[in-house]
Scaffold this active site. Structure first.
Site, short mmCIF file in Angstrom:
data_model
loop_
_atom_site.label_atom_id
_atom_site.label_comp_id
_atom_site.label_asym_id
_atom_site.label_seq_id
_atom_site.Cartn_x
_atom_site.Cartn_y
_atom_site.Cartn_z
N PHE A 8 -59.50 -68.83 8.24
CA PHE A 8 -59.24 -67.93 9.36
C PHE A 8 -60.19 -66.74 9.26
CE2 PHE A 8 -56.30 -65.32 12.12
CZ PHE A 8 -56.40 -66.16 13.22
N LYS A 93 -71.99 -76.67 8.25
CA LYS A 93 -73.29 -77.36 8.20
C LYS A 93 -73.76 -77.68 6.80
CE LYS A 93 -73.40 -72.90 8.87
NZ LYS A 93 -73.84 -71.78 9.63
N GLU A 178 -74.28 -65.91 6.94
CA GLU A 178 -73.44 -66.63 5.99
C GLU A 178 -72.92 -65.63 4.95
OE1 GLU A 178 -72.96 -70.14 6.36
OE2 GLU A 178 -73.82 -69.40 8.21
N ASP A 189 -80.02 -72.60 5.89
CA ASP A 189 -79.07 -72.86 6.97
C ASP A 189 -79.74 -73.64 8.11
OD1 ASP A 189 -76.34 -72.06 8.29
OD2 ASP A 189 -77.88 -71.53 9.75
N LYS A 193 -78.97 -77.65 9.44
CA LYS A 193 -78.79 -78.07 10.84
C LYS A 193 -79.82 -79.14 11.19
CE LYS A 193 -76.88 -73.54 11.88
NZ LYS A 193 -77.23 -72.13 12.08
N GLY A 290 -71.90 -66.53 15.76
CA GLY A 290 -70.89 -65.60 16.25
C GLY A 290 -69.56 -66.29 16.43
N1 HSE Z 1 -75.40 -68.00 9.70
C1 HSE Z 1 -75.56 -68.85 10.82
C2 HSE Z 1 -76.65 -68.29 11.71
C3 HSE Z 1 -74.28 -68.97 11.56
O1 HSE Z 1 -77.00 -67.12 11.53
O2 HSE Z 1 -77.19 -69.01 12.54
C4 HSE Z 1 -74.28 -70.03 12.63
O3 HSE Z 1 -74.47 -71.31 12.11
#
Ligand code: HSE
Length: 390
Positions: A8, A93, A178, A189, A193, A290
């Site tokens: 949460f 991810k 993150e 990150d 993806k 977000g």
């Molecule tokens: N930390 C990631 C970003 C959050 O800034 O894109 C969304 O996946």
């Protein structure tokens, strides 16, 4: 639909908000599993539990939504839920990119659906697009700005002259980064993806360790001025493409002319550009990070479960391609500090060399595999930015 939610934090609360503001989706979050029971929460205490089995073993709960930070714990939750035949939605991810082969096998074994649109570029509906609309072999390339935090940092550095650390603080304050922001800054990150999209775009399972990621953490004022003086900005671009039977992918900062559409993608927005044989280029633009942006993608997955939607992984099943970077070449700018730090022999050709007292740069062509293995790539004082082919 009765939802059991794990986590949460920013995205979990984002989901709560979007679910309660969306009349058309009849789904209720009935229980929320959290790690720290003493934290102040905006909901009544009886929503919360710290015991995963209160959710996983509740026969009333038919959808598990996993939105926690810890990738290993997330995998345990997702795999247990699938084995119990529950539908699962996740936006994790890091976990998904590392565990795609197991998650694919689990879906086949259990028949339970596992959806994760929120894991890749938040509000941009890219996975379902690749699965459904681009369900053929005409796609040739998928690339773009896949990380909101680094895009906030680069936007603020280039447009507002705000320092790197101030811009990162802004991204953290707004819930984009993150909890370990080096995952954003160092390009991990965006790479996670990319690994997820590689499967849905081209049908290949690619472990994150196989893919080169260079972040924006070592860019300095010289690099920024270099870009500005040439009418360019820098964007962190993740890219994969098909060349013959080979699939290539990497994530590297790129110089982008100010007139290019990527230069207009600002702050936490992401962009995904697809190229296919007949439709040529198509770009999706949307909030990439977000609470509500990611929550809305998670909600869309929950909503898709109403009509038993599943990913079919058709491209993997029909596949005749493999991930192979042996024939991939890049044109790069390498800024470094002293003579001999970067090696001539690593390059195929060098078209420009600049040397001043404490800063040098070269522009040249290099093979992707060579770049991945060079001793100097991670040296202090070295930055690498991709340039358009000359
Ligand atoms: N930390 C990631 C970003 C959050 O800034 O894109 C969304 O996946």
């Amino acid at each position: 639909m009765k939802i059991g939610l794990f986590g949460f934090g920013c995205v979990g609360q984002g989901l709560w908000k979007v679910l309660h503001e969306t009349k058309g989706v009849k789904a209720d979050i009935v229980r929320i599993c959290i790690k720290h029971p003493d934290k102040q929460r905006p909901l009544a205490p009886d929503y919360f539990t710290t015991n995963p089995s209160d959710i996983l073993d509740d026969p009333e709960i038919n959808i598990i939504v996993e939105l926690i930070d810890d990738a290993d714990a997330a995998y345990d939750i997702v795999s247990s839920a699938l084995k119990k035949g529950k539908a699962v939605v996740s936006a994790n991810k890091k976990m998904i990119a590392h565990r795609l082969p197991e998650l694919y096998a689990l879906q086949n074994e259990t028949g339970a659906p596992f959806l994760y649109e929120g894991s890749s570029c938040a509000s941009i509906p890219i996975i379902r697009n690749l699965e459904e609309y681009y369900d053929n072999d005409l796609l040739t390339s998928v690339e773009g700005i896949f990380n909101g935090t680094t895009n906030v940092i680069l936007t603020k550095i280039f447009e507002d002259n705000i320092s790197f650390s101030e811009a990162l603080k802004y991204a953290q304050k707004h819930g984009f980064a993150e909890s370990d922001p080096s995952l954003d800054v160092d390009g991990f990150d965006a790479k996670f993806k990319l690994c997820i999209l590689l499967l849905h775009a081209f049908g290949v399972f690619v472990a994150p360790e196989e893919v080169l990621n260079i972040g924006i953490g070592r860019l300095n004022d010289f690099d920024i001025q270099y870009a500005k003086s040439r009418g360019q900005v820098i964007k962190l671009i993740a890219r994969c493409y098909r060349e013959g039977g080979r699939i290539v992918g990497y994530c590297i900062p790129r110089f982008v002319p100010v007139g290019h559409h990527y230069a207009t993608v600002r702050n936490e927005y992401n962009a995904v550009t697809l190229e296919s044989a007949f439709s040529e280029h198509q770009t999706f633009l949307g909030k990439g990070a977000g609470d509500k942006a990611t929550g809305s993608a998670v909600l869309s997955d929950i909503s898709a479960l109403r009509y038993q939607y599943k990913y079919e992984y058709r491209k993997f099943i029909q596949n005749g391609t493999s991930f192979d970077t042996s024939e991939a070449f890049l044109r790069i700018y390498v800024r470094h500090q002293y003579e001999g730090q970067v090696k001539d022999a690593d390059f195929i050709s060098i078209e420009e060399r600049y040397a001043a007292a404490d800063t040098r740069y070269w522009i040249g062509h290099i093979s992707l595999q060579k770049l991945q293995k060079t001793s100097w790539l991670n040296d202090h004082g070295v930055s690498v930015v991709e340039l358009a082919a000359s």
